[in-house]
Motif scaffolding. Sequence first.
Motif, PDB file in Angstrom:
ATOM      1  N   UNK A  11       0.822  -1.216   0.000  1.00  0.00           N
ATOM      2  CA  UNK A  11       0.000   0.000   0.000  1.00  0.00           C
ATOM      3  C   UNK A  11       0.851   1.259   0.000  1.00  0.00           C
ATOM      4  N   UNK A  12       1.969   1.205   0.746  1.00  0.00           N
ATOM      5  CA  UNK A  12       2.844   2.383   0.790  1.00  0.00           C
ATOM      6  C   UNK A  12       3.358   2.704  -0.595  1.00  0.00           C
ATOM      7  N   UNK A  13       3.842   1.659  -1.275  1.00  0.00           N
ATOM      8  CA  UNK A  13       4.407   1.873  -2.607  1.00  0.00           C
ATOM      9  C   UNK A  13       3.298   2.304  -3.570  1.00  0.00           C
ATOM     10  N   UNK A  14       2.133   1.676  -3.434  1.00  0.00           N
ATOM     11  CA  UNK A  14       0.959   2.033  -4.250  1.00  0.00           C
ATOM     12  C   UNK A  14       0.674   3.539  -4.109  1.00  0.00           C
ATOM     13  N   UNK A  15       0.596   3.994  -2.848  1.00  0.00           N
ATOM     14  CA  UNK A  15       0.300   5.413  -2.605  1.00  0.00           C
ATOM     15  C   UNK A  15       1.378   6.311  -3.191  1.00  0.00           C
ATOM     16  N   UNK A  16       2.628   5.864  -3.046  1.00  0.00           N
ATOM     17  CA  UNK A  16       3.749   6.671  -3.535  1.00  0.00           C
ATOM     18  C   UNK A  16       3.674   6.816  -5.062  1.00  0.00           C
ATOM     19  N   UNK A  17       3.344   5.683  -5.728  1.00  0.00           N
ATOM     20  CA  UNK A  17       3.230   5.709  -7.192  1.00  0.00           C
ATOM     21  C   UNK A  17       2.118   6.674  -7.613  1.00  0.00           C
ATOM     22  N   UNK A  18       0.981   6.550  -6.926  1.00  0.00           N
ATOM     23  CA  UNK A  18      -0.155   7.428  -7.250  1.00  0.00           C
ATOM     24  C   UNK A  18       0.255   8.894  -7.053  1.00  0.00           C
ATOM     25  N   UNK A  19       0.959   9.172  -5.973  1.00  0.00           N
ATOM     26  CA  UNK A  19       1.407  10.561  -5.720  1.00  0.00           C
ATOM     27  C   UNK A  19       2.291  11.064  -6.848  1.00  0.00           C
ATOM     28  N   UNK A  20       3.268  10.235  -7.219  1.00  0.00           N
ATOM     29  CA  UNK A  20       4.228  10.675  -8.244  1.00  0.00           C
ATOM     30  C   UNK A  20       3.489  11.021  -9.541  1.00  0.00           C
ATOM     31  N   UNK A  21       2.571  10.151  -9.943  1.00  0.00           N
ATOM     32  CA  UNK A  21       1.879  10.404 -11.216  1.00  0.00           C
ATOM     33  C   UNK A  21       0.846  11.522 -11.109  1.00  0.00           C
ATOM     34  N   UNK A  22       0.192  11.645  -9.964  1.00  0.00           N
ATOM     35  CA  UNK A  22      -0.802  12.745  -9.862  1.00  0.00           C
ATOM     36  C   UNK A  22      -0.088  14.088  -9.925  1.00  0.00           C
ATOM     37  N   UNK A  23       1.065  14.176  -9.266  1.00  0.00           N
ATOM     38  CA  UNK A  23       1.808  15.441  -9.319  1.00  0.00           C
ATOM     39  C   UNK A  23       2.190  15.748 -10.767  1.00  0.00           C
ATOM     40  N   UNK A  24       2.456  14.692 -11.551  1.00  0.00           N
ATOM     41  CA  UNK A  24       2.825  14.894 -12.957  1.00  0.00           C
ATOM     42  C   UNK A  24       1.590  15.090 -13.850  1.00  0.00           C
ATOM     43  N   UNK A  25       0.402  15.212 -13.253  1.00  0.00           N
ATOM     44  CA  UNK A  25      -0.783  15.556 -14.037  1.00  0.00           C
ATOM     45  C   UNK A  25      -1.614  14.382 -14.520  1.00  0.00           C
ATOM     46  N   UNK A  26      -1.340  13.181 -14.039  1.00  0.00           N
ATOM     47  CA  UNK A  26      -2.142  12.025 -14.435  1.00  0.00           C
ATOM     48  C   UNK A  26      -3.387  11.934 -13.545  1.00  0.00           C
ATOM     49  N   UNK A  27      -4.490  11.496 -14.162  1.00  0.00           N
ATOM     50  CA  UNK A  27      -5.707  11.240 -13.411  1.00  0.00           C
ATOM     51  C   UNK A  27      -5.698   9.760 -13.013  1.00  0.00           C
ATOM     52  N   UNK A  28      -6.260   9.425 -11.851  1.00  0.00           N
ATOM     53  CA  UNK A  28      -6.281   8.025 -11.419  1.00  0.00           C
ATOM     54  C   UNK A  28      -7.641   7.412 -11.770  1.00  0.00           C
ATOM     55  N   UNK A  29      -7.613   6.307 -12.514  1.00  0.00           N
ATOM     56  CA  UNK A  29      -8.867   5.661 -12.939  1.00  0.00           C
ATOM     57  C   UNK A  29      -8.900   4.231 -12.439  1.00  0.00           C
ATOM     58  N   UNK A  30     -10.109   3.761 -12.124  1.00  0.00           N
ATOM     59  CA  UNK A  30     -10.210   2.355 -11.746  1.00  0.00           C
ATOM     60  C   UNK A  30     -11.317   1.695 -12.557  1.00  0.00           C
ATOM     61  N   UNK A  31     -11.349   0.376 -12.505  1.00  0.00           N
ATOM     62  CA  UNK A  31     -12.355  -0.367 -13.260  1.00  0.00           C
ATOM     63  C   UNK A  31     -12.602  -1.699 -12.598  1.00  0.00           C
ATOM     64  N   UNK A  32     -13.505  -2.495 -13.170  1.00  0.00           N
ATOM     65  CA  UNK A  32     -13.871  -3.762 -12.529  1.00  0.00           C
ATOM     66  C   UNK A  32     -12.743  -4.794 -12.549  1.00  0.00           C
ATOM     67  N   UNK A  33     -12.648  -5.569 -11.458  1.00  0.00           N
ATOM     68  CA  UNK A  33     -11.659  -6.656 -11.419  1.00  0.00           C
ATOM     69  C   UNK A  33     -12.213  -7.886 -12.118  1.00  0.00           C
ATOM     70  N   UNK A  34     -13.537  -8.016 -12.143  1.00  0.00           N
ATOM     71  CA  UNK A  34     -14.169  -9.079 -12.926  1.00  0.00           C
ATOM     72  C   UNK A  34     -14.542  -8.438 -14.259  1.00  0.00           C
ATOM     73  N   UNK A  35     -13.844  -8.853 -15.294  1.00  0.00           N
ATOM     74  CA  UNK A  35     -13.924  -8.161 -16.592  1.00  0.00           C
ATOM     75  C   UNK A  35     -14.539  -9.069 -17.659  1.00  0.00           C
ATOM     76  N   UNK A  36     -14.916  -8.454 -18.773  1.00  0.00           N
ATOM     77  CA  UNK A  36     -15.319  -9.309 -19.886  1.00  0.00           C
ATOM     78  C   UNK A  36     -14.135  -9.478 -20.843  1.00  0.00           C
TER      79      UNK A  36
END
Length: 337
Positions: free
Chosen positions: A110-135
Motif C-alpha cells: 500500500x505504501x508503494x501504491x500510494x507513492x506511485x499514485x502521488x508521483x503520477x498525480x503530481x505529474x498531471x495524471x488522473x487516477x482511474x479504476x475499473x472492474x476486477x471481474x472483466x469481460x
Amino acid sequence: MQLDLTQASGFAGEIAASSTLSELNEVKVKYLGKKGLISLLNKQLPSLAPEERPAAGEKIQGLRNGFEALFQERLEKIGREAREKAILSEYIDISMPGFPFVNGSLHPVNRVYDEIVDIFTIAGYEVKSGPEVEDDYHNFEALNIPKTHPARDMQDTFYIHGDIVLRTHTSPVQIRTMESQKPPIKIISPGKVYRCDYDVTHSPMFHQVEGIVVDKGVTFGDMKGALRLFISRMFGDDLDVRLRPSFFPFTEPSAEVDMGCVQCRGKGCRMCKGTGWLEIGGCGMVDPEVFRFVGTDPDVYSGFAFGMGIERIALLKYGIDDIRLFYENSLKFLKQF
Ligand code: PHE
C-alpha cells in the motif's frame, strides 16, 4: 404480671456482631419485625394491671427507640465500610506507566501504491479504476488480442464463466477510459490483477499500475521521459532508464523497461546478475488497432502506454526477495516498515 424483658438484652450484641446487610436485617426482623420481640411485648400489655400499662407501654417504646437507633447506626456503618472497600478495590494509581498502544502501519504494498499514485498525480495524471471481474472484450479483444492469438498464453487467465474473466492486467481500464472520454487522455490505472501463477516472484493476485497518454503528437521520447521521471522519483535520480525492443499486441513498437540496478546503482552485482540493469515493466506506443476499437483516429492521435507490477517495485525498493512475504501477514515482516 410483669413484662418479660430477658430477651431484650441480646439486641445490642447481635447488632454489633452482624457485619453484612442481610445479617443486620435478620436481627431487625427478630426484634422489630411483625412477629418480633417488640410486637410480642405489645401483645402482653392487655394482660397487665391497668395502672401498670402506661409505664410498661413507655418502656416498650423506649426499647423500640433504642433498637432503632442502634440498628440505624450499624446500618450506616456497614454502608460506609462497603463504600470504602469499593473505593479501595477500584483504586487506580494514575502515576503508574500505562500500557502502550500498538499502532498498525500501512502494508508495504500500500505504501508503494500510494507513492506511485502521488508521483503520477503530481505529474498531471488522473487516477482511474475499473472492474476486477472483466469481460473478454475489454481484457483481450479490444487490446488487439483475439481469441486465437498466441499472446493469450502470456497471461494465465482465471476464467469465471463464458466470456467473464478476472482481469489479467489493468489495461481494460484504459480501454474503458478511451471509450468514454475523448483525447487528451492522461491517466494511470492502479489496482489488483489476477494470473494463475505462484512462485517466489509471482502471486495469483498482485497489483499493477498502468498508464496511458493520448494526444496529438505524443512520441516515444515522451514515453521515455515519463518513465524516467517516475523511476527517478521512486528510486533516485542517478538511475538510468533503458528500453529494450519487445512485443505486446496492444502497442507498436513495444519495449521492456529496464532501470539501473537499485543495489549497485548500475555497476553490476548479484541482484542484477552483473548487468547493472533490472527489468521493471513494459511499454509502447498505442497500437492503431486499439485506437480503432475505441473510435479514436490513429491518423490524428498517438499515445503511449506502460505497465508495471507494484509488488515488483516494492521488492526492489525494500530489497525483498520473495513476493509471498507480502501476503503472509507475518508481524515480524510487517513491523519492519
Ligand atoms: N498490460 C501489460 C501486462 O500486463 C503491460 C503493458 C501495459 C505493456 C502497457 C505495455 C504497455 O503485461
